[in-house]
Design an enzyme around this catalytic site. Sequence first.
Site, mmCIF file in Angstrom:
data_model
loop_
_atom_site.group_PDB
_atom_site.id
_atom_site.type_symbol
_atom_site.label_atom_id
_atom_site.label_comp_id
_atom_site.label_asym_id
_atom_site.label_seq_id
_atom_site.Cartn_x
_atom_site.Cartn_y
_atom_site.Cartn_z
ATOM 1 N N ALA A 9 2.417 -6.294 0.642
ATOM 2 C CA ALA A 9 3.487 -7.301 0.683
ATOM 3 C C ALA A 9 4.392 -7.604 -0.140
ATOM 4 O O ALA A 9 5.063 -8.639 -0.058
ATOM 5 C CB ALA A 9 2.544 -8.368 1.390
ATOM 6 N N SER A 10 4.387 -6.856 -1.353
ATOM 7 C CA SER A 10 5.380 -7.000 -2.486
ATOM 8 C C SER A 10 6.710 -6.742 -1.968
ATOM 9 O O SER A 10 7.562 -7.229 -2.588
ATOM 10 C CB SER A 10 5.028 -6.109 -3.622
ATOM 11 O OG SER A 10 4.701 -4.965 -3.281
ATOM 12 N N ASP A 20 -5.089 -1.077 -6.065
ATOM 13 C CA ASP A 20 -4.564 0.249 -5.320
ATOM 14 C C ASP A 20 -5.652 0.676 -4.227
ATOM 15 O O ASP A 20 -6.722 0.906 -4.408
ATOM 16 C CB ASP A 20 -4.869 1.401 -6.800
ATOM 17 C CG ASP A 20 -4.089 2.721 -6.101
ATOM 18 O OD1 ASP A 20 -4.051 2.883 -4.937
ATOM 19 O OD2 ASP A 20 -4.108 3.845 -7.126
ATOM 20 N N ASN A 79 -0.532 -2.226 6.465
ATOM 21 C CA ASN A 79 0.905 -1.944 6.213
ATOM 22 C C ASN A 79 1.245 -0.893 5.116
ATOM 23 O O ASN A 79 2.159 -0.238 5.086
ATOM 24 C CB ASN A 79 1.595 -3.299 5.884
ATOM 25 C CG ASN A 79 3.162 -2.968 5.454
ATOM 26 O OD1 ASN A 79 3.865 -2.444 6.399
ATOM 27 N ND2 ASN A 79 3.208 -3.134 4.499
ATOM 28 N N SER A 113 4.032 4.833 12.553
ATOM 29 C CA SER A 113 5.464 5.184 12.524
ATOM 30 C C SER A 113 5.586 5.898 13.717
ATOM 31 O O SER A 113 4.690 6.728 14.124
ATOM 32 C CB SER A 113 5.314 6.233 11.144
ATOM 33 O OG SER A 113 6.788 6.832 11.060
ATOM 34 N N TYR A 159 2.650 13.188 6.052
ATOM 35 C CA TYR A 159 2.863 11.809 6.377
ATOM 36 C C TYR A 159 2.659 11.319 7.917
ATOM 37 O O TYR A 159 1.981 10.537 8.252
ATOM 38 C CB TYR A 159 4.327 11.102 6.062
ATOM 39 C CG TYR A 159 4.749 9.934 6.296
ATOM 40 C CD1 TYR A 159 4.475 8.778 5.617
ATOM 41 C CD2 TYR A 159 5.611 9.801 7.520
ATOM 42 C CE1 TYR A 159 4.712 7.669 5.878
ATOM 43 C CE2 TYR A 159 5.821 8.348 7.942
ATOM 44 C CZ TYR A 159 5.718 7.404 7.125
ATOM 45 O OH TYR A 159 6.092 6.101 7.717
ATOM 46 N N ALA A 193 0.880 13.370 10.028
ATOM 47 C CA ALA A 193 -0.516 13.286 10.383
ATOM 48 C C ALA A 193 -1.142 12.032 9.881
ATOM 49 O O ALA A 193 -2.043 11.589 10.638
ATOM 50 C CB ALA A 193 -1.027 14.477 9.472
ATOM 51 N N LYS A 215 -0.124 9.064 9.931
ATOM 52 C CA LYS A 215 0.294 8.238 10.964
ATOM 53 C C LYS A 215 -0.354 8.064 12.139
ATOM 54 O O LYS A 215 -0.816 7.539 12.998
ATOM 55 C CB LYS A 215 1.588 7.727 10.761
ATOM 56 C CG LYS A 215 2.493 7.466 9.541
ATOM 57 C CD LYS A 215 1.828 5.911 9.157
ATOM 58 C CE LYS A 215 2.568 5.543 7.875
ATOM 59 N NZ LYS A 215 1.980 3.989 7.564
HETATM 60 N N1 LIG Z 1 10.600 2.237 5.947
HETATM 61 C C1 LIG Z 1 10.765 2.756 6.983
HETATM 62 O O1 LIG Z 1 11.625 3.472 7.490
HETATM 63 C C2 LIG Z 1 9.322 3.026 7.721
HETATM 64 C C3 LIG Z 1 9.334 3.618 9.041
HETATM 65 C C4 LIG Z 1 8.268 3.771 9.868
HETATM 66 C C5 LIG Z 1 6.917 3.148 9.213
HETATM 67 N N2 LIG Z 1 7.043 2.563 7.956
HETATM 68 C C6 LIG Z 1 5.665 2.055 7.399
HETATM 69 O O2 LIG Z 1 5.746 0.769 7.047
HETATM 70 C C7 LIG Z 1 4.731 0.444 5.890
HETATM 71 C C8 LIG Z 1 5.583 -0.319 4.754
HETATM 72 O O3 LIG Z 1 6.888 0.567 4.501
HETATM 73 P P1 LIG Z 1 8.100 -0.127 3.512
HETATM 74 O O4 LIG Z 1 9.204 0.625 4.177
HETATM 75 O O5 LIG Z 1 8.008 -1.743 3.676
HETATM 76 O O6 LIG Z 1 7.724 0.665 2.097
HETATM 77 P P2 LIG Z 1 7.954 -0.077 0.847
HETATM 78 O O7 LIG Z 1 9.273 -0.944 0.821
HETATM 79 O O8 LIG Z 1 7.966 1.573 0.072
HETATM 80 O O9 LIG Z 1 6.882 -0.824 0.381
HETATM 81 C C9 LIG Z 1 5.593 -0.063 0.247
HETATM 82 C C10 LIG Z 1 4.250 -1.071 -0.057
HETATM 83 O O10 LIG Z 1 3.111 -0.521 -0.082
HETATM 84 C C11 LIG Z 1 2.374 -0.543 -1.069
HETATM 85 N N3 LIG Z 1 1.659 0.539 -1.775
HETATM 86 C C12 LIG Z 1 2.382 1.886 -1.964
HETATM 87 N N4 LIG Z 1 1.260 2.533 -2.335
HETATM 88 C C13 LIG Z 1 0.056 1.701 -2.287
HETATM 89 C C14 LIG Z 1 -1.375 2.167 -3.103
HETATM 90 N N5 LIG Z 1 -1.634 3.182 -3.345
HETATM 91 N N6 LIG Z 1 -2.122 0.820 -3.015
HETATM 92 C C15 LIG Z 1 -1.660 -0.229 -2.572
HETATM 93 N N7 LIG Z 1 -0.768 -0.575 -1.901
HETATM 94 C C16 LIG Z 1 0.546 0.449 -2.097
HETATM 95 C C17 LIG Z 1 3.588 -1.165 -2.297
HETATM 96 O O11 LIG Z 1 2.885 -1.977 -3.378
HETATM 97 P P3 LIG Z 1 3.801 -1.959 -4.666
HETATM 98 O O12 LIG Z 1 5.130 -1.993 -4.393
HETATM 99 O O13 LIG Z 1 2.920 -3.405 -5.236
HETATM 100 O O14 LIG Z 1 3.271 -0.790 -5.605
HETATM 101 C C18 LIG Z 1 4.617 -1.844 -1.475
HETATM 102 O O15 LIG Z 1 4.163 -3.259 -1.247
HETATM 103 C C19 LIG Z 1 4.541 2.024 5.520
HETATM 104 O O16 LIG Z 1 3.035 2.204 5.727
HETATM 105 C C20 LIG Z 1 5.345 2.922 6.018
HETATM 106 O O17 LIG Z 1 4.735 4.366 6.353
HETATM 107 C C21 LIG Z 1 8.284 2.611 7.336
#
Ligand SMILES: NC(=O)c1ccc[n+]([C@@H]2O[C@H](COP(=O)([O-])OP(=O)(O)OC[C@H]3O[C@@H](n4cnc5c(N)ncnc54)[C@H](OP(=O)(O)O)[C@@H]3O)[C@@H](O)[C@H]2O)c1
Length: 253
Positions: A16-17, A64, A91, A147, A160, A162, A164
């Site tokens: 949620a950052s 983590d 998420n 996704s 990725y 797989a 999801k």
């Molecule tokens: N953006 C898209 O187009 C899209 C499309 C389909 C699905 N999604 C899915 O939506 C979700 C959120 O995506 P987003 O686009 O918001 O991504 P994002 O902006 O890259 O943010 C990812 C978040 O996940 C956290 N994170 C990453 N690796 C981690 C780990 N090892 N342990 C704990 N936390 C971790 C990060 O924490 P820190 O920043 O604090 O490190 C950050 O809060 C993901 O599951 C992604 O696969 C995204």
Amino acid sequence: MTSDSLRGKVALVTGASRGIGRACALALAEWGATVAVHYRSHEVDAQKTLASLPAEGHFLLQGDLAEADTCRWLVEETVRRARRLDILVNNAGIYEPLPFSEPDFERWQEAWRHMFAVNFFSAVNLSYHAVAVMRRQGSGKVIFVASRAGIRGEAHHSHYAASKAAMTVLARSMAVELAPDNIQVNTVAPGWVATDMSAEPLKVRGDSIVAQIPIGRVADPMDVAKAVRFLASPDADYLTGVTLDVNGGSYIR
Ligand SMILES: NC(=O)c1ccc[n+]([C@@H]2O[C@H](COP(=O)([O-])OP(=O)(O)OC[C@H]3O[C@@H](n4cnc5c(N)ncnc54)[C@H](OP(=O)(O)O)[C@@H]3O)[C@@H](O)[C@H]2O)c1
């Protein structure tokens, strides 16, 4: 639309950052939930999420999610601080390329292990501990941010996609198993969403991406968060095992 239908509920939102997780935290808090704002490395951003939430009682949790013990601790700490856990939003995730042309087999294996540790096993482990709490409470909602890639596949990102797909089927299995416990388990499947994760592909080929979306734009994180909030709300009490496609019509099935 305003509502206080989540007042008294406690939500844990992973990742949620930033991005979708940040929007989910805000959307849930807007409807009255107390939110545990989880992050891994971006503490300043997580603080910004926290500061943006209406009302009081929300708090940060760092860890983590590739570590199973962290998943247990996150649930325990949420319950210790907020006394209950009603909504788990799985998420947090990563998105990295891994073509079949990758020449290094060791790297190939490590990339698959890491992808599944972060995107899938984190959700498995968090769900395990959260469900134990929800069963004791007599109700709960588990929501997975999967996704479109997990449904139709994704070239150069097979690990990725797989991870999801595994998440989506996990949710369906949980939905049936946990229905007698009054725990609803659902998934959202976003297409492209404007976040840090998608920034590079949107910069490089944004026009061709948008051309494939009938609604004519990529999603804003709040488009996804509103679907998550609906699934977390009492309005969705009769929905379980559902996958909501939040993709602007780019993949209709
Ligand atoms: N953006 C898209 O187009 C899209 C499309 C389909 C699905 N999604 C899915 O939506 C979700 C959120 O995506 P987003 O686009 O918001 O991504 P994002 O902006 O890259 O943010 C990812 C978040 O996940 C956290 N994170 C990453 N690796 C981690 C780990 N090892 N342990 C704990 N936390 C971790 C990060 O924490 P820190 O920043 O604090 O490190 C950050 O809060 C993901 O599951 C992604 O696969 C995204």
